[in-house]
Scaffold this motif. Structure first.
Motif, short mmCIF file in Angstrom:
data_model
loop_
_atom_site.label_atom_id
_atom_site.label_comp_id
_atom_site.label_asym_id
_atom_site.label_seq_id
_atom_site.Cartn_x
_atom_site.Cartn_y
_atom_site.Cartn_z
N VAL A 150 12.72 19.47 -15.73
CA VAL A 150 12.36 19.04 -17.09
C VAL A 150 11.32 20.00 -17.67
N PHE A 151 10.34 20.38 -16.86
CA PHE A 151 9.31 21.32 -17.31
C PHE A 151 9.94 22.64 -17.71
N ALA A 152 10.85 23.17 -16.89
CA ALA A 152 11.50 24.44 -17.19
C ALA A 152 12.28 24.36 -18.50
N ARG A 153 12.94 23.24 -18.74
CA ARG A 153 13.68 23.07 -20.00
C ARG A 153 12.73 23.03 -21.20
N GLN A 154 11.57 22.38 -21.02
CA GLN A 154 10.59 22.34 -22.11
C GLN A 154 10.08 23.75 -22.41
N GLU A 178 0.83 -1.22 0.00
CA GLU A 178 0.00 0.00 0.00
C GLU A 178 0.86 1.27 0.00
N LEU A 179 1.91 1.26 -0.84
CA LEU A 179 2.82 2.39 -0.92
C LEU A 179 2.46 3.38 -2.03
N LEU A 180 1.53 3.00 -2.91
CA LEU A 180 1.20 3.88 -4.03
C LEU A 180 0.02 4.79 -3.69
N MET A 181 0.09 6.00 -4.24
CA MET A 181 -1.02 6.94 -4.10
C MET A 181 -1.18 7.68 -5.42
N ASP A 182 -2.33 8.32 -5.60
CA ASP A 182 -2.54 9.12 -6.81
C ASP A 182 -1.57 10.29 -6.78
N GLY A 183 -0.90 10.52 -7.89
CA GLY A 183 0.08 11.60 -7.98
C GLY A 183 -0.50 12.85 -8.59
N GLU A 184 0.06 13.96 -8.17
CA GLU A 184 -0.30 15.25 -8.73
C GLU A 184 0.88 16.19 -8.55
N VAL A 185 1.28 16.87 -9.61
CA VAL A 185 2.38 17.83 -9.54
C VAL A 185 1.89 19.15 -10.09
N SER A 186 2.06 20.20 -9.31
CA SER A 186 1.66 21.55 -9.71
C SER A 186 2.93 22.39 -9.87
N ILE A 187 3.09 23.00 -11.05
CA ILE A 187 4.29 23.78 -11.33
C ILE A 187 3.89 25.22 -11.61
N GLU A 188 4.37 26.11 -10.77
CA GLU A 188 4.11 27.55 -10.92
C GLU A 188 5.11 28.11 -11.93
N GLN A 189 4.62 29.01 -12.79
CA GLN A 189 5.49 29.68 -13.75
C GLN A 189 5.42 31.18 -13.51
N ASN A 190 6.56 31.84 -13.64
CA ASN A 190 6.57 33.30 -13.52
C ASN A 190 5.73 33.92 -14.62
N GLY A 191 4.87 34.85 -14.25
CA GLY A 191 4.05 35.56 -15.22
C GLY A 191 2.83 34.80 -15.71
N VAL A 194 -2.37 24.14 -24.00
CA VAL A 194 -3.23 23.69 -22.91
C VAL A 194 -4.51 24.51 -22.94
N THR A 195 -5.62 23.82 -23.19
CA THR A 195 -6.90 24.50 -23.15
C THR A 195 -7.54 24.33 -21.78
N GLU A 196 -7.25 23.20 -21.14
CA GLU A 196 -7.71 22.94 -19.79
C GLU A 196 -6.48 22.59 -18.99
N VAL A 197 -6.35 23.17 -17.82
CA VAL A 197 -5.14 22.99 -17.05
C VAL A 197 -5.07 21.57 -16.50
N PRO A 198 -4.07 20.76 -16.94
CA PRO A 198 -3.85 19.45 -16.34
C PRO A 198 -3.22 19.66 -14.96
N SER A 199 -3.07 18.62 -14.14
CA SER A 199 -2.49 18.88 -12.84
C SER A 199 -1.44 17.87 -12.41
N VAL A 200 -0.52 18.31 -11.50
CA VAL A 200 0.56 17.52 -10.93
C VAL A 200 1.06 18.19 -9.67
N GLN A 201 1.21 17.48 -8.58
CA GLN A 201 1.71 18.07 -7.33
C GLN A 201 2.64 17.07 -6.68
N VAL A 202 3.83 17.53 -6.33
CA VAL A 202 4.81 16.66 -5.66
C VAL A 202 5.07 17.21 -4.29
#
Length: 132
Positions: A111-115, A47-60, A124-132
């Motif tokens: 990786v996101f910043a490099r992309q 029972e070590l797995l959980m639903d993942g979500e990563v939220s990345i803030e961008q300047n501006g 992105v028309t609808e904001v996907p989500s991710v939070q670590v």
């Protein structure tokens, strides 16, 4: 038939080197898939797995970019494992894989910043989500 392009699949009545390489790759791919399945089963059993979500803030940018829809190791549950369970994970080689997974989650923002800097972000028309 006779073609000038591509590699032969057979050398007379035997598989060519190209075919052998393809078959070897397929076998390795299948074995890796089975090992991954066993790895995930062990994590689920503990029972070590959980639903993942990563939220990345961008300047501006008002809304964060969010990744959802994946599983990740729950670090709190990992810390709370009994010693015998941790020893088993270490002995069967799973513990280093868990830590590699956790380290890779920390690299998502890099990786996101490099992309973004390369201009390779999806529209992105609808904001996907991710939070670590």
């Amino acid at each position: 038939g006779e073609y000038k392009e591509g590699d032969a699949l057979f050398d007379k009545d035997q598989p060519s080197e190209t075919t052998k390489n393809i078959l070897d790759f397929c076998e390795q791919f299948e074995q890796a898939g089975q090992r991954t399945g066993q790895f995930v089963q062990e994590l689920e059993k503990l029972e070590l797995l959980m639903d993942g979500e990563v939220s990345i803030e961008q300047n501006g940018v008002d809304k964060p970019f969010v990744y959802r829809g994946f599983k990740m190791v729950n670090e709190e549950k990992l810390r709370d494992l009994r010693g015998d369970e941790l020893r088993k994970l270490n002995q069967n080689g799973i513990l280093p894989l868990i830590y590699a997974h956790l380290f890779s989650l920390q690299l998502m923002r890099d990786v996101f910043a490099r992309q973004v800097s390369a201009g390779k972000m999806p529209e992105v028309t609808e904001v996907p989500s991710v939070q670590v």
